[in-house]
Design a protein around this motif. Structure first.
Motif, PDB file in Angstrom:
ATOM      1  N   ASP A 160      38.122  30.144  53.816  1.00 18.04           N
ATOM      2  CA  ASP A 160      38.727  29.068  54.599  1.00 18.04           C
ATOM      3  C   ASP A 160      37.981  27.732  54.474  1.00 18.04           C
ATOM      4  N   TYR A 161      36.707  27.766  54.101  1.00 18.43           N
ATOM      5  CA  TYR A 161      35.889  26.549  54.016  1.00 18.43           C
ATOM      6  C   TYR A 161      35.173  26.474  52.658  1.00 18.43           C
ATOM      7  N   PRO A 162      35.940  26.410  51.586  1.00 22.66           N
ATOM      8  CA  PRO A 162      35.326  26.401  50.248  1.00 22.66           C
ATOM      9  C   PRO A 162      34.526  25.135  49.950  1.00 22.66           C
ATOM     10  N   GLN A 163      34.692  24.110  50.767  1.00 23.57           N
ATOM     11  CA  GLN A 163      33.948  22.867  50.542  1.00 23.57           C
ATOM     12  C   GLN A 163      32.455  23.012  50.856  1.00 23.57           C
ATOM     13  N   TYR A 164      32.089  24.094  51.532  1.00 20.57           N
ATOM     14  CA  TYR A 164      30.675  24.307  51.860  1.00 20.57           C
ATOM     15  C   TYR A 164      30.087  25.365  50.948  1.00 20.57           C
ATOM     16  N   PRO A 165      29.048  25.003  50.219  1.00 18.16           N
ATOM     17  CA  PRO A 165      28.403  26.003  49.360  1.00 18.16           C
ATOM     18  C   PRO A 165      27.962  27.202  50.201  1.00 18.16           C
ATOM     19  N   ALA A 166      28.152  28.380  49.646  1.00 17.95           N
ATOM     20  CA  ALA A 166      27.812  29.614  50.353  1.00 17.95           C
ATOM     21  C   ALA A 166      26.718  30.354  49.589  1.00 17.95           C
ATOM     22  N   PHE A 167      25.724  30.806  50.324  1.00 20.98           N
ATOM     23  CA  PHE A 167      24.587  31.496  49.719  1.00 20.98           C
ATOM     24  C   PHE A 167      24.345  32.825  50.412  1.00 20.98           C
ATOM     25  N   GLU A 168      23.797  33.753  49.657  1.00 27.91           N
ATOM     26  CA  GLU A 168      23.449  35.067  50.198  1.00 27.91           C
ATOM     27  C   GLU A 168      21.945  35.285  50.221  1.00 27.91           C
ATOM     28  N   GLU A 169      21.212  34.523  49.430  1.00 28.97           N
ATOM     29  CA  GLU A 169      19.763  34.706  49.317  1.00 28.97           C
ATOM     30  C   GLU A 169      19.020  33.487  49.866  1.00 28.97           C
ATOM     31  N   TYR A 170      17.917  33.744  50.555  1.00 31.99           N
ATOM     32  CA  TYR A 170      17.119  32.662  51.132  1.00 31.99           C
ATOM     33  C   TYR A 170      16.650  31.674  50.074  1.00 31.99           C
ATOM     34  N   ALA A 171      16.223  32.171  48.933  1.00 28.47           N
ATOM     35  CA  ALA A 171      15.718  31.270  47.885  1.00 28.47           C
ATOM     36  C   ALA A 171      16.789  30.284  47.435  1.00 28.47           C
ATOM     37  N   ASP A 172      18.022  30.742  47.327  1.00 27.39           N
ATOM     38  CA  ASP A 172      19.115  29.862  46.910  1.00 27.39           C
ATOM     39  C   ASP A 172      19.426  28.825  47.985  1.00 27.39           C
TER      40      ASP A 172
END
Length: 123
Positions: free
Chosen positions: A102-114
């Motif tokens: 729903d909010y593809p404009q916000y980068p999404a991360f799964e790892e803290y380093a990223d």
């Protein structure tokens, strides 16, 4: 947290209660956290709660901006979207597939380093 605090001032905005957050904050080196409070009687019984303010995350971000701070926000849930949208940069972190869709404009991360790398780049 230590690496993040080495590059910028860090405040955790949470909808939890300070009594629940305290043990984790000790493990993290006592970062600043703004959250709600449980009202506890002398006998230890929870008698109520005190919310910090309405829409606390967005309200806090706007207050920080009103005194000259740039904000960068990350969060995982719908209640984080207001502060993410209002910030100079915003990221989803370990969010649901639906929110990411729903909010593809916000980068999404799964790892803290990223996430940390994205925050550093946004600074």
């Amino acid at each position: 947290m230590d690496e993040l605090r080495s590059v910028c001032q860090t405040i955790i905005l949470s909808d939890t209660f300070s009594q629940f957050a305290a043990p984790l904050m000790k493990k993290l080196g006592m970062p600043t956290i703004f959250c709600n409070e449980l009202l506890v009687a002398a006998d230890g019984k929870i008698t109520g709660y005190k919310m910090r303010c309405e829409k606390s995350k967005l309200t806090t971000v706007k207050a920080l901006q009103s005194i000259g701070y740039d904000t960068i926000a990350s969060g995982d849930s719908f209640n984080d979207l207001g502060m993410i949208q209002a910030s100079k940069a915003g990221f989803l972190f370990r969010s649901t597939e639906q929110i990411k869709k729903d909010y593809p404009q916000y980068p999404a991360f799964e790892e803290y380093a990223d996430l940390l790398a994205a925050i550093k780049k946004a600074l």
